[in-house]
Design a protein around this motif. Structure first.
Motif, PDB file in Angstrom:
ATOM      1  N   ASP A  98       0.876  -1.185   0.000  1.00  0.00           N
ATOM      2  CA  ASP A  98       0.000   0.000   0.000  1.00  0.00           C
ATOM      3  C   ASP A  98       0.914   1.237   0.000  1.00  0.00           C
ATOM      4  OD1 ASP A  98      -1.997   1.862   0.224  1.00  0.00           O
ATOM      5  OD2 ASP A  98      -2.408   1.475   2.345  1.00  0.00           O
ATOM      6  N   ASP A 100       0.584   4.278  -1.191  1.00  0.00           N
ATOM      7  CA  ASP A 100       0.047   5.607  -0.902  1.00  0.00           C
ATOM      8  C   ASP A 100      -0.664   5.678   0.444  1.00  0.00           C
ATOM      9  OD1 ASP A 100      -2.191   4.104  -1.490  1.00  0.00           O
ATOM     10  OD2 ASP A 100      -2.706   5.203  -3.328  1.00  0.00           O
ATOM     11  N   ASP A 102      -3.476   4.453   1.570  1.00  0.00           N
ATOM     12  CA  ASP A 102      -4.921   4.668   1.608  1.00  0.00           C
ATOM     13  C   ASP A 102      -5.699   3.431   2.033  1.00  0.00           C
ATOM     14  OD1 ASP A 102      -4.625   3.063  -0.624  1.00  0.00           O
ATOM     15  OD2 ASP A 102      -5.332   4.557  -2.068  1.00  0.00           O
ATOM     16  N   ASP A 126      -6.484  -1.590  -5.234  1.00  0.00           N
ATOM     17  CA  ASP A 126      -6.234  -0.157  -5.503  1.00  0.00           C
ATOM     18  C   ASP A 126      -5.925   0.021  -6.988  1.00  0.00           C
ATOM     19  OD1 ASP A 126      -5.700   2.528  -5.371  1.00  0.00           O
ATOM     20  OD2 ASP A 126      -4.459   2.367  -3.576  1.00  0.00           O
ATOM     21  N   PRO A 132      -3.173   8.700  -2.775  1.00  0.00           N
ATOM     22  CA  PRO A 132      -4.055   8.352  -1.652  1.00  0.00           C
ATOM     23  C   PRO A 132      -5.492   8.806  -1.882  1.00  0.00           C
ATOM     24  CG  PRO A 132      -2.705  10.258  -1.107  1.00  0.00           C
ATOM     25  CD  PRO A 132      -2.214   9.740  -2.424  1.00  0.00           C
ATOM     26  N   GLU A 133      -5.762   9.499  -2.993  1.00  0.00           N
ATOM     27  CA  GLU A 133      -7.118   9.953  -3.278  1.00  0.00           C
ATOM     28  C   GLU A 133      -7.786   9.075  -4.324  1.00  0.00           C
ATOM     29  OE1 GLU A 133      -6.694  14.002  -4.381  1.00  0.00           O
ATOM     30  OE2 GLU A 133      -6.356  14.706  -2.328  1.00  0.00           O
ATOM     31  N   HIS A 138     -13.893   5.818  -2.767  1.00  0.00           N
ATOM     32  CA  HIS A 138     -13.502   7.218  -2.548  1.00  0.00           C
ATOM     33  C   HIS A 138     -14.397   8.149  -3.356  1.00  0.00           C
ATOM     34  CE1 HIS A 138     -11.047  10.865  -2.531  1.00  0.00           C
ATOM     35  NE2 HIS A 138     -10.388  10.336  -1.486  1.00  0.00           N
ATOM     36  N   ASN A 147     -10.911   8.423  -9.099  1.00  0.00           N
ATOM     37  CA  ASN A 147     -10.770   8.409  -7.643  1.00  0.00           C
ATOM     38  C   ASN A 147     -11.480   7.226  -6.977  1.00  0.00           C
ATOM     39  OD1 ASN A 147     -11.198  11.563  -8.529  1.00  0.00           O
ATOM     40  ND2 ASN A 147      -9.436  11.258  -7.232  1.00  0.00           N
ATOM     41  N   ASP A 693       3.002   7.746   4.341  1.00  0.00           N
ATOM     42  CA  ASP A 693       2.374   6.436   4.535  1.00  0.00           C
ATOM     43  C   ASP A 693       2.477   5.936   5.965  1.00  0.00           C
ATOM     44  OD1 ASP A 693       5.066   5.993   4.708  1.00  0.00           O
ATOM     45  OD2 ASP A 693       5.190   4.639   2.982  1.00  0.00           O
ATOM     46  N   SER A 715      -6.305  10.819   8.902  1.00  0.00           N
ATOM     47  CA  SER A 715      -5.519  11.305   7.757  1.00  0.00           C
ATOM     48  C   SER A 715      -4.186  11.789   8.286  1.00  0.00           C
ATOM     49  CB  SER A 715      -6.248  12.459   7.058  1.00  0.00           C
ATOM     50  OG  SER A 715      -7.430  12.001   6.433  1.00  0.00           O
ATOM     51  N   LEU A 731     -10.973  13.088   3.440  1.00  0.00           N
ATOM     52  CA  LEU A 731     -12.190  12.280   3.364  1.00  0.00           C
ATOM     53  C   LEU A 731     -13.387  12.988   3.966  1.00  0.00           C
ATOM     54  CD1 LEU A 731     -10.704   8.795   4.350  1.00  0.00           C
ATOM     55  CD2 LEU A 731     -11.049   9.743   2.086  1.00  0.00           C
TER      56      LEU A 731
END
Length: 996
Positions: A98, A100, A102, A126, A132-133, A138, A147, A693, A715, A731
């Motif tokens: 992972d 980013d 997220d 992912d 991360p967006e 999302h 996204n 991260d 976040s 978010l």
């Protein structure tokens, strides 16, 4: 079964040590077969847990499930004795990188492990692990990305750029027009280019520059540029007007004779010049603009020029000269017989002062003779015509010193250096050429030698110094010194004072050793340790600083080392001990740096270094895995020199400490570094960039400081635009609060309705029209009004009070200072003559020249009729207008002469004012005329002030209102008595009428 010693030096143990890790994975059974042969009988003696592995090989002889080659389980134990817990467990779960942070991993990057490695998650769904967006679920942003991982970028409004202007449709106000986007600048093209909701506002980059044209002559004032797309009312695109308050002044206008620049070329007309600064331009009749005294109205003087430009020369001149009668024609007249005129008649000259006009040899410039007479009219004889010392001889007759009676022509000369007989010089024998203060006439025997005169000392110089006829008779005073060693220089020990020295005696005593003939000043320094030249000791090379018995001049090449000198024994140290110029061939310097140890390993060739170009090769060096004879024993790599290598599982160039081997050459995928803190994560290694991260990607022991979560909103701070506010994060839902709640750099995006709000940076309640922010509610510092023309100045806004002298439009109505209606009539600084607005205290105000009729000029003065004006005089800083009267007109016809012309009869304001006008009028005509006034003269006063006139009694005054004053001969004392204004002289049949 193999036993210890079957391979000599226990080769099986060595094999186990070097291949252990590789064989554990490749074949645990082979590892067991090979290595058990090397175990001693004692080691095979115990197997407490009965798993077939005895103590020494079994890493846990108390657990039958733990032994070398056992199946590794996810139980937190080292099941197969490979030194690593839960490594390579069959069926272990997959974990996905992972990158980013997220919570969603990339499907193509995974690891198999019992526990999730750092930075790994249990899913691989992912669609963009670099953002991360972007992850399933999302919210979709207007950023051109997918996204929500739905397969398309589908934010409301579209994430396409149809017009290719670099702005997505969801952010563009018109995605079919490339000239319109939030990134564009406003243009005058009818479009809303910058997407601010307005078109063609004045801030457009190509807005034409308009200039106010106050006088409507088609040319504007260049000092007030006003860029705008729409035309400026009362404005012009030309900003080159040099006077925007005068409609007759603009580029190309016709020049007027007023000294002003009507055509805006920077200069008035060619004839609008006053080079001599006499106040009259050429175009107004100045007939000589190079002479300030020549112009219309100037007084005529005796200069051969037409001073008043009337066509006549020197008439009625105000400065006639005085000339004197000269009876003896010597060029000088008698001062008592004078004539005033511009030029001299016959027999008259301009020079006076002749004291005897019957003798042409006597006049002010005649030379004085030596006769005791005053021939130059100076009041007495000349300065040389005197006799002061009583010797009977005048200065002009040759007396060269008239205050000393013994000095005169014919006087006897004395022995004193003085010229008694005035011949021009004293007698030759009165000289003192050598300056010894004794003259020849005083018995100086040699006037060319200052040391020879009567009474002088007699030295040893071969001269008769005392002039007694004998030479050097008083003995010698010269010092001589004994030279024992015969080198020409004596020592200071023995000396004589005589004129002529005996043998072996010399004139110098500077020998520092008078017993050694080779030692004396100037001798050549020898390499002998002596001061041969008597200068500061032995020579610089006669040194033996190290005490080795050899001087530098004798070849010692290192006088600070007693082992170095010619003939010394060479040592194995890289130095030139015997001063031969170089060390021995065996003291090799392989790299030529001069230190005798070319490779820097501390050992030279003469000391056994077999390769002086390699710093790893020298006797006693450890054997390395480099195919070289590092220890110079003739063998290569015989002592092992194995290096540890570490498995780089994630291929980032850094290995983990868990897996290692000892070999000379690393196997593929093995590296020399063991400091990777997470060998299952390619982005984590020493020196890696910290990612947002929450992981320690640079292996410094902790994540980056900004990877925390200060507000606990899930976040990390590095991805949170408000790390201390838990309600603002990527978010968070966007709220209508003028805040970027979801950290997408947009305020209240996606919410409706959006209204324009304008920044009020100076907090005056009015916003900046150029700083608009669409939002559903007013953001902090924003207002609904967009009318502030001074957005950074709190005193400038539509409701401000206009200052009439600041040069600034404070109330934003477009009018500055006196152009503003609030200033035009209320502030005295704005009361401008000729603007058509009668201001307080103004008698009248016509406005532009086209408007008239109120009896005033456009300069706010009563309109004047100057028809027939003869001239204008100036006195006391005001103008006086002068007319000639009509001799045939009745005096009564002039009752309202001045009033009819918008003027008043002139009345002086002071005695000097009155006299100045009298004198100026007199200069106009010094014969028979009057100054006609109204009730302002009585006797010798004018307006109550005393004045100078020819006949004070003839100053007229009448009860009917007319008066007259004169400064010249006129038979009429009062013009009123005769009913007209003229004198009896028909050639001057007029008087002067003066108005102001």
């Amino acid at each position: 079964m193999w036993r210890r010693g079957c391979f000599g030096a226990d080769p099986a143990l060595l094999l186990c040590s070097s291949l252990e890790v590789a064989l554990r994975q490749a074949s645990p059974l082979l590892l067991f077969v090979l290595c058990v042969a090397c175990i001693s009988d004692t080691q095979l003696a115990t197997d407490a847990d009965g798993d077939g592995w005895r103590l020494g090989n079994d890493c846990n002889d108390a657990d039958a499930l733990i032994y070398p080659g056992a199946v590794e389980l996810c139980d937190g134990l080292e099941n197969n004795c490979d030194g690593v817990v839960d490594q390579g467990v069959p069926g272990a779960p997959l974990w996905y990188v992972d990158a980013d942070g997220d919570g969603h991993g990339a499907a193509g990057f995974f690891a198999v492990a019992c526990q999730a490695p750092g930075g790994f998650v249990d899913n691989g769904d992912d669609c963009d692990d670099g953002s991360p967006e972007s992850f399933p679920g999302h919210d979709e942003f207007c950023d051109g990305r997918d996204n929500d991982c739905s397969g398309t970028a589908d934010a409301p409004g579209g994430e396409l750029d149809i017009d290719q202007d670099g702005v997505l449709a969801c952010l563009d106000c018109d995605d079919e027009e490339a000239a319109a986007s939030p990134l564009r600048e406003e243009l005058c093209d009818g479009l809303d280019n910058d997407c601010d909701g307005e078109s063609d506002e004045d801030s457009a980059v190509d807005a034409p520059i308009w200039y106010p044209d106050a006088d409507a002559d088609g040319f504007g004032d260049g000092s007030g540029p006003d860029p705008r797309c729409q035309p400026l009312l009362g404005g012009s695109l030309l900003g080159s007007d040099c006077d925007d308050l005068a409609a007759d002044s603009f580029p190309g206008a016709t020049e007027i004779c007023d000294g002003l620049d009507q055509d805006c070329d920077g200069l008035p007309g060619v004839l609008e010049v006053d080079a001599d600064n006499d106040g009259v331009w050429v175009c107004d009749g100045d007939c000589d603009d190079g002479e300030a005294s020549v112009h219309p109205g100037a007084p005529e003087t005796c200069d051969g020029e037409d001073d008043d430009c009337d066509g006549s020369i020197d008439e009625d001149a105000a400065d006639p000269a005085t000339f004197f009668a000269d009876g003896d024609s010597d060029g000088y007249g008698v001062s008592s017989v004078a004539l005033v005129a511009c030029s001299a008649p016959g027999g008259f000259f301009s020079l006076g002062g002749d004291c005897d006009d019957g003798d042409a040899a006597i006049h002010p410039s005649a030379p004085e003779g030596c006769d005791g007479l005053d021939t130059d009219c100076s009041g007495g004889p000349g300065v040389g015509e005197i006799e002061s010392d009583g010797d009977g001889v005048l200065l002009c007759a040759g007396d060269c010193q008239d205050n000393v009676a013994t000095i005169h022509p014919g006087a006897a000369e004395l022995c004193d250096g003085v010229d008694q007989d005035c011949s021009g010089a004293p007698a030759p024998d009165e000289a003192d050429v050598d300056g010894d203060l004794v003259r020849i006439c005083a018995m100086d025997c040699d006037d060319g030698d200052a040391t020879a005169y009567p009474g002088a000392n007699e030295p040893c110089d071969g001269v008769d110094n005392d002039c007694d006829g004998e030479v050097d008779e008083e003995g010698g005073t010269v010092a001589w010194y004994l030279d024992l060693d015969g080198d020409g220089v004596g020592g200071p020990g023995w000396s004589l004072l005589i004129c002529t020295p005996p043998p072996a005696w010399v004139a110098t005593d500077s020998d520092c050793d008078d017993l050694d003939a080779k030692v004396y000043p100037g001798a050549i320094e020898l390499c002998d340790g002596l001061d041969d030249d008597c200068v500061l000791g032995p020579g610089p090379g006669e040194l033996d600083g190290d005490g080795d018995g050899v001087w530098v001049c004798a070849g010692d090449c290192e006088d600070g080392d007693d082992t170095v000198f010619p003939g010394a024994v060479e040592l194995c140290d890289g130095l030139d001990q015997d001063c031969s110029g170089a060390p021995t061939a065996e003291e090799v310097d392989g790299d030529g740096d001069g230190d005798g140890d070319g490779d820097g390993d501390g050992v030279m060739v003469c000391a056994g270094d077999c390769d002086d170009s390699n710093g790893t090769v020298w006797p006693g060096a450890g054997d390395l895995c480099d195919t070289l004879d590092n220890d110079c024993d003739g063998n290569i790599d015989e002592d092992g020199g194995l290096l540890p290598w570490y498995l780089d599982w994630d291929g980032d160039g850094f290995g983990g400490a868990a897996w290692s081997v000892l070999t000379c050459v690393p196997p593929p995928g093995w590296v020399g570094s063991a400091d990777d803190c997470d060998d299952g994560e390619f982005s984590s290694y020493p020196g890696a960039a910290e990612l947002c991260d929450g992981l320690d990607t640079d292996c410094n022991g902790v994540p980056a400081a900004n990877e925390g979560d200060s507000d606990s909103d899930a976040s990390p701070d590095c991805a949170d635009c408000a790390p201390t506010d838990p309600w603002i994060h990527p978010l968070a839902p966007e709220l209508c609060n003028g805040v970027d709640d979801d950290c997408d750099t947009l305020l209240d995006d996606g919410l409706t309705p959006l209204l324009p709000w304008y920044a009020d940076s100076d907090l005056d309640g009015y916003g900046d029209p150029a700083a608009v922010l669409p939002a559903c509610a007013a953001p902090p510092g924003y207002v609904a009004s967009a009318t502030d023309c001074g957005p950074s100045q709190i005193l400038i806004h539509p409701n401000a009070v206009e200052s009439c002298t600041s040069g600034i439009d404070e109330d934003c109505d477009g009018d500055v200072d006196c152009d503003d209606p609030s200033c035009e009539s209320n502030d005295p600084v704005c009361w401008t003559c000729g603007d058509g607005i009668p201001d307080p205290n103004e008698e009248c105000d016509d406005g532009p020249p086209a408007q008239s009729g109120d009896g005033c000029s456009d300069l706010c003065e009563l309109e004047m009729d100057l028809g027939g004006l003869y001239t204008t005089l100036t006195s006391a800083s005001r103008s006086v207008y002068v007319w000639q009267s009509n001799s045939s007109a009745a005096l009564s016809s002039y009752n309202t002469f001045c009033e009819d012309r918008g003027l008043s009869w002139y009345a002086p304001g002071s005695a000097s004012d009155a006299q100045s006008i009298i004198n100026q009028v007199y200069a106009l005509d010094s014969y028979h005329s009057w100054i006609i006034t109204r009730n302002s003269t009585t006797s010798a006063t004018w307006g109550g002030f005393p004045v100078s006139v020819d006949n004070p009694s003839c100053v007229g005054y009448s009860s009917s209102g007319f008066s007259a004053i004169r400064k010249w001969a006129c038979s009429y004392c009062n013009p009123e008595d005769y009913g007209y204004t003229r004198c009896w002289d028909s050639s001057h049949s007029y008087d002067w009428l003066l108005c102001e």
